[in-house]
Design a protein around this motif. Structure first.
Motif, PDB file in Angstrom:
ATOM      1  N   PHE A 102       0.803  -1.069  -0.025  1.00 12.12           N
ATOM      2  CA  PHE A 102       0.067  -0.176  -0.058  1.00 12.12           C
ATOM      3  C   PHE A 102       0.984   1.222  -0.017  1.00 12.12           C
ATOM      4  CE2 PHE A 102      -2.841   3.049   2.471  1.00 12.12           C
ATOM      5  CZ  PHE A 102      -3.711   3.010   1.356  1.00 12.12           C
ATOM      6  N   PHE A 103       0.729   1.981  -0.878  1.00 14.39           N
ATOM      7  CA  PHE A 103       1.415   3.175  -1.004  1.00 14.39           C
ATOM      8  C   PHE A 103       0.459   4.549  -0.654  1.00 14.39           C
ATOM      9  CE2 PHE A 103       2.446   7.216  -3.291  1.00 14.39           C
ATOM     10  CZ  PHE A 103       3.619   7.486  -3.092  1.00 14.39           C
ATOM     11  N   HIS A 104       0.958   5.536   0.118  1.00 12.67           N
ATOM     12  CA  HIS A 104       0.114   6.484   0.323  1.00 12.67           C
ATOM     13  C   HIS A 104       0.783   7.838   0.567  1.00 12.67           C
ATOM     14  CE1 HIS A 104      -3.178   8.482   3.501  1.00 12.67           C
ATOM     15  NE2 HIS A 104      -3.212   8.997   2.064  1.00 12.67           N
ATOM     16  N   ASP A 105       0.308   8.944  -0.154  1.00 20.11           N
ATOM     17  CA  ASP A 105       0.925  10.429  -0.016  1.00 20.11           C
ATOM     18  C   ASP A 105      -0.242  11.367  -0.017  1.00 20.11           C
ATOM     19  OD1 ASP A 105       0.758  11.091  -2.561  1.00 20.11           O
ATOM     20  OD2 ASP A 105       2.866  10.976  -3.105  1.00 20.11           O
ATOM     21  N   ASP A 106       0.108  12.519  -0.160  1.00 22.05           N
ATOM     22  CA  ASP A 106      -0.911  13.605  -0.032  1.00 22.05           C
ATOM     23  C   ASP A 106      -1.631  13.914  -1.051  1.00 22.05           C
ATOM     24  OD1 ASP A 106       1.341  14.461  -1.807  1.00 22.05           O
ATOM     25  OD2 ASP A 106       1.020  16.407  -1.224  1.00 22.05           O
ATOM     26  N   ALA A 107      -1.630  13.203  -2.240  1.00 22.24           N
ATOM     27  CA  ALA A 107      -2.358  13.103  -3.529  1.00 22.24           C
ATOM     28  C   ALA A 107      -2.607  11.648  -4.036  1.00 22.24           C
ATOM     29  CB  ALA A 107      -1.775  14.044  -4.552  1.00 22.24           C
ATOM     30  N   LEU A 108      -2.366  10.890  -3.822  1.00 24.03           N
ATOM     31  CA  LEU A 108      -2.140   9.329  -4.251  1.00 24.03           C
ATOM     32  C   LEU A 108      -2.237   8.384  -3.245  1.00 24.03           C
ATOM     33  CD1 LEU A 108      -2.354   8.286  -7.227  1.00 24.03           C
ATOM     34  CD2 LEU A 108       0.209   8.205  -7.005  1.00 24.03           C
TER      35      LEU A 108
END
Ligand SMILES: [Fe+2]
Ligand SMILES: [Fe+2]
Length: 267
Positions: free
Chosen positions: A100-106
């Motif tokens: 799982f990848f998560h940043d501020d936009a994706l």
């Protein structure tokens, strides 16, 4: 703006070395925000094939979300196929088959659909479907949410008849509730894109599907080696199908979408 390089069906063991090198060069030049690999990293789930796939992934310059495909489960070694279907994959590629990848936009979630007894259609478990809700539910709508699987949720235009992933409808219902916008898959070795709703009449949310062809293998289905270069710039999204033209990857077709009144329409 975010960019996703959507690779699929690498099939190390049946790879074309010049395409592999071309794809590494392409990724180094284009520097995506994220690389998504939608399964079938190997041809026969052999250790040497996994090692070759891993060293390819190690040369890519971005965070990677990778999931297994049916070819990453042993076919002929029946004992291993049933006792430890993802043993080789988790040893060599990633201990977590659902990263799982998560940043501020994706936010990008890998979901493993490969099963020893559901070779060609794949399936999701109820726990996996619950995890789609758990992981995406708390993330705000302004974050663009993507699911990566190997097996497709909708039929691929022009392909011979193929089954769709088992419990696909339930997974899409969870994706709908969690605000998912895009689903990436492979398996059929043909590229396409479209909305899920014509295929699941009770799904109300407009969610796009992008299928990638085989990015590096000889296992063509009437198309050259391709991958999808996806530009996410809400409310705009474009899918540039990049194909291997003998010396480099070039644009084969670009499909542009715009989200208008909660609906993705072709631009
Ligand atoms: Fe494949
Ligand atoms: Fe496959």
């Amino acid at each position: 703006m975010k960019t996703i390089a959507h690779l699929s069906d690498l099939h190390f063991g049946r790879e074309d070395p010049s395409v592999v090198e071309g794809l590494v060069r392409e990724m180094e030049a284009k520097r995506p925000s994220l690389v998504a690999v939608s399964g079938d990293l190997t041809q026969r789930a052999r250790a040497g094939q996994f090692r070759a796939a891993r060293s390819f992934l190690d040369r890519l310059p971005a965070p990677i979300v990778v999931v297994p495909g049916n070819h990453d489960i042993p076919l002929f070694n029946v004992l291993q196929r049933w006792l430890s279907p993802l043993g080789g994959y988790t040893r060599h590629i990633n201990a977590d088959p659902e990263p799982f990848f998560h940043d501020d936009a994706l936010a990008v979630m890998g979901v493993n659909t490969a099963r020893p007894g559901k070779w060609s259609e794949g399936r999701l478990s109820e726990r996996q479907i619950e995890r789609i809700r758990d992981r995406f539910g708390p993330i705000p709508e302004r974050v663009f949410k993507v699911v990566v699987t190997h097996h497709p949720f909708i039929p691929v235009p022009g392909a011979r008849a193929h089954a769709l992933v088992e419990r696909g409808f339930q997974a899409l219902a969870a994706a709908e509730q969690s605000g998912v916008d895009l689903l990436l898959a492979g398996h059929v070795h043909m590229g396409s894109s479209g909305d899920v709703r014509p295929h699941y009449l009770s799904i109300r949310r407009s969610m796009l599907v992008a299928q990638a062809g085989t990015s590096t293998s000889h296992r063509h289905r009437g198309e050259p080696n391709t991958y999808n270069w996806i530009v996410v710039d809400p409310p705009h999204l474009s899918i540039d199908q990049r194909s291997w033209e003998g010396a480099a990857f070039e644009t084969r077709a670009v499909t542009r979408y715009v989200k208008h009144d909660d609906e993705w329409i072709k631009d």
